[in-house]
Design a protein around this motif. Structure first.
Motif, PDB file in Angstrom:
ATOM      1  N   VAL A 133      23.594  21.317 -21.984  1.00  0.00           N
ATOM      2  CA  VAL A 133      22.433  21.959 -21.361  1.00  0.00           C
ATOM      3  C   VAL A 133      21.681  22.793 -22.391  1.00  0.00           C
ATOM      4  CG1 VAL A 133      21.711  23.569 -19.551  1.00  0.00           C
ATOM      5  CG2 VAL A 133      23.630  22.009 -19.137  1.00  0.00           C
ATOM      6  N   LEU A 134      20.361  22.805 -22.292  1.00  0.00           N
ATOM      7  CA  LEU A 134      19.514  23.602 -23.168  1.00  0.00           C
ATOM      8  C   LEU A 134      18.907  24.762 -22.389  1.00  0.00           C
ATOM      9  CD1 LEU A 134      18.036  23.998 -25.919  1.00  0.00           C
ATOM     10  CD2 LEU A 134      16.210  22.527 -25.006  1.00  0.00           C
ATOM     11  N   ASP A 135      19.018  25.967 -22.943  1.00  0.00           N
ATOM     12  CA  ASP A 135      18.376  27.171 -22.410  1.00  0.00           C
ATOM     13  C   ASP A 135      17.187  27.465 -23.326  1.00  0.00           C
ATOM     14  OD1 ASP A 135      17.588  29.858 -22.024  1.00  0.00           O
ATOM     15  OD2 ASP A 135      19.586  30.509 -21.470  1.00  0.00           O
ATOM     16  N   VAL A 136      15.975  27.299 -22.804  1.00  0.00           N
ATOM     17  CA  VAL A 136      14.762  27.468 -23.605  1.00  0.00           C
ATOM     18  C   VAL A 136      14.303  28.930 -23.523  1.00  0.00           C
ATOM     19  CG1 VAL A 136      12.372  26.741 -23.923  1.00  0.00           C
ATOM     20  CG2 VAL A 136      14.095  25.079 -23.198  1.00  0.00           C
ATOM     21  N   GLY A 142      22.506  36.338 -21.910  1.00  0.00           N
ATOM     22  CA  GLY A 142      23.113  36.690 -20.627  1.00  0.00           C
ATOM     23  C   GLY A 142      23.158  35.526 -19.652  1.00  0.00           C
ATOM     24  N   PRO A 143      22.019  34.878 -19.353  1.00  0.00           N
ATOM     25  CA  PRO A 143      22.055  33.726 -18.453  1.00  0.00           C
ATOM     26  C   PRO A 143      22.890  32.565 -18.982  1.00  0.00           C
ATOM     27  CG  PRO A 143      19.837  34.602 -18.594  1.00  0.00           C
ATOM     28  CD  PRO A 143      20.644  35.306 -19.653  1.00  0.00           C
ATOM     29  N   ALA A 144      22.842  32.304 -20.283  1.00  0.00           N
ATOM     30  CA  ALA A 144      23.628  31.206 -20.851  1.00  0.00           C
ATOM     31  C   ALA A 144      25.113  31.427 -20.605  1.00  0.00           C
ATOM     32  CB  ALA A 144      23.352  31.080 -22.350  1.00  0.00           C
ATOM     33  N   ARG A 145      25.591  32.646 -20.818  1.00  0.00           N
ATOM     34  CA  ARG A 145      27.008  32.935 -20.580  1.00  0.00           C
ATOM     35  C   ARG A 145      27.353  32.767 -19.102  1.00  0.00           C
ATOM     36  NH1 ARG A 145      25.518  37.073 -23.902  1.00  0.00           N
ATOM     37  NH2 ARG A 145      25.773  38.694 -22.315  1.00  0.00           N
ATOM     38  N   THR A 156      23.275  25.323 -25.107  1.00  0.00           N
ATOM     39  CA  THR A 156      22.623  25.633 -26.377  1.00  0.00           C
ATOM     40  C   THR A 156      21.416  26.501 -26.069  1.00  0.00           C
ATOM     41  OG1 THR A 156      23.319  23.562 -27.424  1.00  0.00           O
ATOM     42  CG2 THR A 156      21.428  24.703 -28.392  1.00  0.00           C
ATOM     43  N   GLY A 157      21.374  27.683 -26.649  1.00  0.00           N
ATOM     44  CA  GLY A 157      20.255  28.581 -26.438  1.00  0.00           C
ATOM     45  C   GLY A 157      19.271  28.482 -27.593  1.00  0.00           C
ATOM     46  N   LEU A 158      17.995  28.296 -27.280  1.00  0.00           N
ATOM     47  CA  LEU A 158      16.940  28.202 -28.281  1.00  0.00           C
ATOM     48  C   LEU A 158      16.115  29.483 -28.266  1.00  0.00           C
ATOM     49  CD1 LEU A 158      15.378  26.326 -30.320  1.00  0.00           C
ATOM     50  CD2 LEU A 158      13.897  25.746 -28.384  1.00  0.00           C
ATOM     51  N   ASN A 159      15.829  30.029 -29.456  1.00  0.00           N
ATOM     52  CA  ASN A 159      15.142  31.313 -29.539  1.00  0.00           C
ATOM     53  C   ASN A 159      14.439  31.401 -30.888  1.00  0.00           C
ATOM     54  OD1 ASN A 159      14.577  34.187 -29.677  1.00  0.00           O
ATOM     55  ND2 ASN A 159      16.225  34.515 -28.202  1.00  0.00           N
ATOM     56  N   ASN A 160      13.273  32.048 -30.940  1.00  0.00           N
ATOM     57  CA  ASN A 160      12.584  32.186 -32.226  1.00  0.00           C
ATOM     58  C   ASN A 160      12.759  33.567 -32.839  1.00  0.00           C
ATOM     59  OD1 ASN A 160      10.791  33.866 -30.824  1.00  0.00           O
ATOM     60  ND2 ASN A 160       8.970  32.985 -31.786  1.00  0.00           N
ATOM     61  N   GLN A 180      31.766  27.175 -25.856  1.00  0.00           N
ATOM     62  CA  GLN A 180      30.871  26.736 -24.781  1.00  0.00           C
ATOM     63  C   GLN A 180      29.407  27.056 -25.063  1.00  0.00           C
ATOM     64  OE1 GLN A 180      32.957  28.202 -21.087  1.00  0.00           O
ATOM     65  NE2 GLN A 180      31.545  26.773 -20.096  1.00  0.00           N
ATOM     66  N   LEU A 181      29.146  27.763 -26.156  1.00  0.00           N
ATOM     67  CA  LEU A 181      27.799  28.255 -26.426  1.00  0.00           C
ATOM     68  C   LEU A 181      27.394  27.987 -27.871  1.00  0.00           C
ATOM     69  CD1 LEU A 181      28.247  31.792 -24.804  1.00  0.00           C
ATOM     70  CD2 LEU A 181      26.964  29.892 -23.786  1.00  0.00           C
ATOM     71  N   ALA A 182      26.108  27.756 -28.069  1.00  0.00           N
ATOM     72  CA  ALA A 182      25.525  27.696 -29.413  1.00  0.00           C
ATOM     73  C   ALA A 182      24.125  28.275 -29.311  1.00  0.00           C
ATOM     74  CB  ALA A 182      25.461  26.258 -29.921  1.00  0.00           C
ATOM     75  N   PHE A 183      23.724  29.035 -30.323  1.00  0.00           N
ATOM     76  CA  PHE A 183      22.402  29.659 -30.310  1.00  0.00           C
ATOM     77  C   PHE A 183      21.662  29.261 -31.585  1.00  0.00           C
ATOM     78  CE2 PHE A 183      25.092  32.261 -27.587  1.00  0.00           C
ATOM     79  CZ  PHE A 183      24.328  32.235 -26.422  1.00  0.00           C
ATOM     80  N   VAL A 184      20.448  28.727 -31.398  1.00  0.00           N
ATOM     81  CA  VAL A 184      19.715  28.059 -32.464  1.00  0.00           C
ATOM     82  C   VAL A 184      18.338  28.681 -32.619  1.00  0.00           C
ATOM     83  CG1 VAL A 184      18.771  25.849 -33.231  1.00  0.00           C
ATOM     84  CG2 VAL A 184      20.945  25.909 -31.984  1.00  0.00           C
TER      85      VAL A 184
END
Length: 380
Positions: A133-136, A142-145, A156-160, A180-184
């Motif tokens: 799943v992608l979290d844009v 917080g929501p991803a966890r 996978t959390g995407l953030n700039n 369970q998580l990755a942040f990109v």
């Protein structure tokens, strides 16, 4: 020879990382928003304040032009990045680690309601154990966890914003969820993920920062697998909003100034953007218009009539006129003696302006932070 696109992107990331280090130092692992807030680099903080508020200083709704909005929209990426450089610690200190609104039920505490709002989105999308799943626009995760815990999926959390990525990674490891998580790091208008990468995608009050909703929704469509579902809680002006009405414009601009938004649009525009992107709409609804006895904006309203238990005392008190005065004077005093970085009070004031505008927008049915749209990418 001119540098390639990849080389330019690497240079941009290196520059952002260097600025992040100068501004935030090691505060990404500070235990709490306040401790992180007082550890900033003063010169970098001033640069972030100047870069962000240049879009808003000496501009009001009466004099705002289409050119002003176009200029902000053209610089959406840096505007958003600097907004969260300034606001993230204040959000964590005053709100929590899920940077969004929610619906409330009688007898339900704040954090329970926040989690339920996240669970509801996961339910609407159909996120299940083992999905990718992608979290844009993932914030500090917080929501991803919560969604990863609730469903058993991988997010996978995407953030700039480098700082938020560091915070999200830190919190995920602290809770033993790194598997369970990755942040990109990345721009949601031009994601680096291959086509058809994710089983499901969601965005919670984040894609409002996009210069064009059709652009970010189209990128989400591209990285979503055929048959996959995208769900979003979108910030939108309702179709009752009239841009020729000065009061309406003041509300919209107040929200944009205090929330790092270049150009907010109406519900009809959001629905059209989903259609342009290619989604088959499964469901859409303004959850703010559900007949709830407690409105979504109550934590910002500073009104004792919304108090359900003694635990709500601080939440309500901090948003009263005297509660805000104490907080803002305290922030000013910390700046004066050099504990808090310059610009802390100015940022807090812009958040307060946004709070007033959000409440007014909610009460007058001109704005919603939770227009739910659920769309499916066709199988073929």
């Amino acid at each position: 020879m001119a540098p390639s696109k990849t080389e330019l992107e690497q240079q941009d990331k290196a520059r952002d990382a260097a600025f992040n280090k100068a501004l935030h130092g090691n505060t990404a692992q500070a235990a709490g928003g306040f401790r992180a807030m007082i550890g900033k680099g003063s010169d970098a903080q001033k640069a972030a304040v100047d870069e962000y508020f240049k879009h808003w200083d000496n501009k009001d709704a009466k004099d705002e032009t289409a050119e002003d909005r176009a200029k902000r929209t053209a610089e959406y990426a840096t505007l958003t990045r600097h907004y969260y450089n300034l606001a993230t610690d204040l959000y964590e200190y005053g709100w929590g680690q899920s940077f969004h609104f929610c619906r409330y039920s009688i007898g339900e505490n704040f954090y329970q309601a926040i989690a339920r709002h996240e669970h509801y989105l996961a339910y609407q999308i159909g996120i299940k154990d083992g999905m990718k799943v992608l979290d844009v626009g993932c914030g500090v995760g917080g929501p991803a966890r919560e969604i990863a815990k609730f469903t058993g999926c991988h997010v996978t959390g995407l953030n700039n914003n480098d700082y938020q990525i560091q915070r999200a990674t830190y919190y995920g490891a602290k809770e033993g969820m790194s598997d369970q998580l990755a942040f990109v790091k990345g721009d949601f208008m031009q994601m680096d993920f291959p086509d058809n990468s994710f089983d499901a995608v969601y965005a919670i009050e984040a894609t409002v920062h996009a210069p064009k909703l059709a652009g970010v929704y189209s990128e989400i469509f591209r990285v979503l697998k055929p048959g996959g579902v995208f769900g979003v809680y979108e910030w939108l002006m309702t179709d009752e909003y009239d841009n020729d009405n000065l009061e309406h414009r003041e509300i919209r601009l107040g929200i944009e100034v205090g929330d790092g938004i270049s150009n907010m649009v109406k519900i009809s525009d959001g629905l059209e953007a989903m259609k342009i992107a290619g989604f088959e709409m499964l469901h859409h609804e303004d959850l703010a218009e559900r007949p709830d006895s407690i409105p979504w904006y109550w934590p910002l309203a500073g009104r004792w009539k919304y108090m359900q238990s003694v635990f709500d005392t601080f939440t309500i008190a901090r948003m009263t006129w005297w509660g805000r005065g104490l907080a803002h004077n305290f922030a000013g005093a910390l700046e004066m003696i050099g504990i808090a970085p310059a610009g802390t009070k100015k940022t807090a004031n812009s958040l307060a302006r946004a709070a007033d505008a959000l409440v007014a927008g909610g009460e007058k049915h001109l704005f919603t932070p939770m227009y739910l749209m659920v769309g499916k990418k066709p199988e073929q």
